[in-house]
Design a protein around this motif. Sequence first.
Motif, PDB file in Angstrom:
ATOM      1  N   GLY A  28      34.801  33.657  36.303  1.00 18.51           N
ATOM      2  CA  GLY A  28      35.345  34.296  37.490  1.00 18.51           C
ATOM      3  C   GLY A  28      36.632  35.043  37.205  1.00 18.51           C
ATOM      4  N   ALA A  29      37.526  34.417  36.447  1.00 17.70           N
ATOM      5  CA  ALA A  29      38.777  35.077  36.078  1.00 17.70           C
ATOM      6  C   ALA A  29      38.505  36.342  35.282  1.00 17.70           C
ATOM      7  N   MET A  30      37.554  36.261  34.355  1.00 18.05           N
ATOM      8  CA  MET A  30      37.220  37.418  33.537  1.00 18.05           C
ATOM      9  C   MET A  30      36.668  38.549  34.391  1.00 18.05           C
ATOM     10  N   ALA A  31      35.732  38.231  35.275  1.00 15.96           N
ATOM     11  CA  ALA A  31      35.147  39.256  36.132  1.00 15.96           C
ATOM     12  C   ALA A  31      36.186  39.860  37.071  1.00 15.96           C
ATOM     13  N   PRO A 176      45.230  20.593  37.394  1.00 18.48           N
ATOM     14  CA  PRO A 176      45.229  22.004  37.798  1.00 18.48           C
ATOM     15  C   PRO A 176      46.463  22.355  38.618  1.00 18.48           C
ATOM     16  N   ASN A 177      47.196  23.347  38.128  1.00 20.30           N
ATOM     17  CA  ASN A 177      48.334  23.834  38.905  1.00 20.30           C
ATOM     18  C   ASN A 177      48.197  25.314  39.253  1.00 20.30           C
ATOM     19  N   VAL A 178      47.035  25.880  38.950  1.00 25.40           N
ATOM     20  CA  VAL A 178      46.702  27.240  39.359  1.00 25.40           C
ATOM     21  C   VAL A 178      45.266  27.226  39.879  1.00 25.40           C
ATOM     22  N   LEU A 179      45.083  27.693  41.094  1.00 23.31           N
ATOM     23  CA  LEU A 179      43.736  27.860  41.667  1.00 23.31           C
ATOM     24  C   LEU A 179      43.530  29.352  41.898  1.00 23.31           C
ATOM     25  N   LEU A 180      42.571  29.923  41.210  1.00 28.89           N
ATOM     26  CA  LEU A 180      42.333  31.365  41.266  1.00 28.89           C
ATOM     27  C   LEU A 180      41.160  31.657  42.195  1.00 28.89           C
ATOM     28  N   ASP A 181      41.414  32.471  43.209  1.00 31.74           N
ATOM     29  CA  ASP A 181      40.369  32.858  44.151  1.00 31.74           C
ATOM     30  C   ASP A 181      39.421  33.841  43.472  1.00 31.74           C
ATOM     31  N   ILE A 182      38.163  33.439  43.285  1.00 30.45           N
ATOM     32  CA  ILE A 182      37.172  34.308  42.653  1.00 30.45           C
ATOM     33  C   ILE A 182      36.032  34.631  43.610  1.00 30.45           C
ATOM     34  N   THR A 183      36.286  34.496  44.897  1.00 34.79           N
ATOM     35  CA  THR A 183      35.234  34.701  45.895  1.00 34.79           C
ATOM     36  C   THR A 183      34.588  36.075  45.748  1.00 34.79           C
ATOM     37  N   ASP A 184      35.404  37.111  45.548  1.00 30.27           N
ATOM     38  CA  ASP A 184      34.881  38.478  45.503  1.00 30.27           C
ATOM     39  C   ASP A 184      33.976  38.726  44.300  1.00 30.27           C
ATOM     40  N   VAL A 185      34.127  37.911  43.248  1.00 30.99           N
ATOM     41  CA  VAL A 185      33.328  38.140  42.036  1.00 30.99           C
ATOM     42  C   VAL A 185      32.396  36.961  41.754  1.00 30.99           C
ATOM     43  N   TRP A 186      32.223  36.084  42.745  1.00 33.98           N
ATOM     44  CA  TRP A 186      31.396  34.911  42.501  1.00 33.98           C
ATOM     45  C   TRP A 186      29.971  35.278  42.105  1.00 33.98           C
ATOM     46  N   GLU A 187      29.380  36.242  42.771  1.00 36.79           N
ATOM     47  CA  GLU A 187      28.001  36.618  42.443  1.00 36.79           C
ATOM     48  C   GLU A 187      27.908  37.142  41.015  1.00 36.79           C
ATOM     49  N   LYS A 189      29.868  36.172  38.526  1.00 31.05           N
ATOM     50  CA  LYS A 189      29.937  34.992  37.673  1.00 31.05           C
ATOM     51  C   LYS A 189      28.595  34.270  37.647  1.00 31.05           C
ATOM     52  N   TYR A 190      27.972  34.122  38.789  1.00 31.06           N
ATOM     53  CA  TYR A 190      26.703  33.390  38.839  1.00 31.06           C
ATOM     54  C   TYR A 190      25.621  34.119  38.044  1.00 31.06           C
ATOM     55  N   GLU A 191      25.607  35.428  38.120  1.00 28.30           N
ATOM     56  CA  GLU A 191      24.652  36.197  37.313  1.00 28.30           C
ATOM     57  C   GLU A 191      24.913  35.990  35.831  1.00 28.30           C
ATOM     58  N   ALA A 192      26.186  35.923  35.436  1.00 35.19           N
ATOM     59  CA  ALA A 192      26.525  35.664  34.035  1.00 35.19           C
ATOM     60  C   ALA A 192      26.095  34.260  33.625  1.00 35.19           C
ATOM     61  N   MET A 193      26.284  33.287  34.514  1.00 35.79           N
ATOM     62  CA  MET A 193      25.829  31.932  34.236  1.00 35.79           C
ATOM     63  C   MET A 193      24.332  31.901  33.970  1.00 35.79           C
ATOM     64  N   GLN A 194      23.594  32.687  34.731  1.00 37.97           N
ATOM     65  CA  GLN A 194      22.138  32.704  34.576  1.00 37.97           C
ATOM     66  C   GLN A 194      21.686  33.334  33.263  1.00 37.97           C
ATOM     67  N   CYS A 195      22.583  34.031  32.586  1.00 39.87           N
ATOM     68  CA  CYS A 195      22.248  34.555  31.259  1.00 39.87           C
ATOM     69  C   CYS A 195      22.114  33.431  30.237  1.00 39.87           C
ATOM     70  N   MET A 196      22.718  32.268  30.535  1.00 39.01           N
ATOM     71  CA  MET A 196      22.713  31.147  29.609  1.00 39.01           C
ATOM     72  C   MET A 196      21.481  30.280  29.843  1.00 39.01           C
ATOM     73  N   GLY A 197      20.321  30.820  29.432  1.00 37.78           N
ATOM     74  CA  GLY A 197      19.073  30.122  29.658  1.00 37.78           C
ATOM     75  C   GLY A 197      18.959  28.814  28.906  1.00 37.78           C
ATOM     76  N   TRP A 203      23.955  25.364  35.622  1.00 38.67           N
ATOM     77  CA  TRP A 203      24.109  26.365  36.674  1.00 38.67           C
ATOM     78  C   TRP A 203      24.531  25.713  37.985  1.00 38.67           C
ATOM     79  N   GLU A 204      23.815  24.704  38.417  1.00 39.34           N
ATOM     80  CA  GLU A 204      24.120  24.051  39.686  1.00 39.34           C
ATOM     81  C   GLU A 204      25.436  23.293  39.611  1.00 39.34           C
ATOM     82  N   TYR A 205      25.681  22.652  38.458  1.00 42.45           N
ATOM     83  CA  TYR A 205      26.911  21.876  38.307  1.00 42.45           C
ATOM     84  C   TYR A 205      28.144  22.756  38.527  1.00 42.45           C
ATOM     85  N   TYR A 206      28.178  23.914  37.856  1.00 40.13           N
ATOM     86  CA  TYR A 206      29.373  24.752  37.973  1.00 40.13           C
ATOM     87  C   TYR A 206      29.396  25.563  39.263  1.00 40.13           C
ATOM     88  N   THR A 207      28.266  25.688  39.929  1.00 44.85           N
ATOM     89  CA  THR A 207      28.287  26.216  41.288  1.00 44.85           C
ATOM     90  C   THR A 207      29.021  25.235  42.206  1.00 44.85           C
TER      91      THR A 207
END
Length: 248
Positions: A28-31, A176-187, A189-197, A203-207
């Motif tokens: 998410g941070a990367m995206a 954790p002392n930093v929480l980064l809002d990744i709502t705008d790029v969540w989809e 990130k999830y698409e990238a997660m799905q690349c890891m077949g 996938w579900e765990y990190y969702t």
Amino acid sequence: MADTESCPTQSMLVISAHAADFVWRAGGAMALYASRGHRVTLVCLSYGERGESARLWRQGLDLEQVKRVRHDEAAAAAAKLGAELHTLDVGDYPIVETPELLDRLVGLYRGVQPSLVLTHTESDPWNTDHALTHHLAMKARIIAQAPGYDPSGEVIGAPPVFLFEPHQTEYCGFQPNVLLDITDVWETKYEAMQCMGGQQHLWEYYTDVGKRRGVQAKRNSGPNLGLVTDARAEAFMRVYPQVADELA
């Protein structure tokens, strides 16, 4: 992390032990940074071919075939996230520190000139590759600042280091002392997660992790950030002090 929308172009360096660690923990941070026009450089020390590719081994693939699949998965995920991928292919379980590996990391630091660095936690009793990668990332950062180490190279400044959330959070000293809002790029990130077949079970765990951290971010953001009810977030632990001209 800095408010990237109000900062000049930045350069994020992500140092990952294996070819999938980055996507679960910092995708998410990367995206988010890439979406704002910042340079994102990803370094994977290994493909995780021995220790994190059980599904591929059960399919009857040999070592080189597993590595090829893992490379393709990492490349696809990095492309989704907008990151430039460097694979060092040093092997895993265990990753071994060598002078050559350290020198390669120093060279990457100096080539990238990062504004910030993301990597693993200092401790991970379940995966010593993660802890060693943290050690190498921190050591290389220090050496890359030294003018006397390969004087022909351009030294780096003092980029802040953020440790991404480990799989077994409570046992790794992660606070954790930093929480980064990744709502705008969540989809994204999830698409990238799905690349890891090879690791579909994550996938579900990190969702779920993204949802839980989103709830925490919403609770701690106050009225000004305006996080949506169904927010997604990633947690990080800052290593060095934040330098600021005001408390915020």
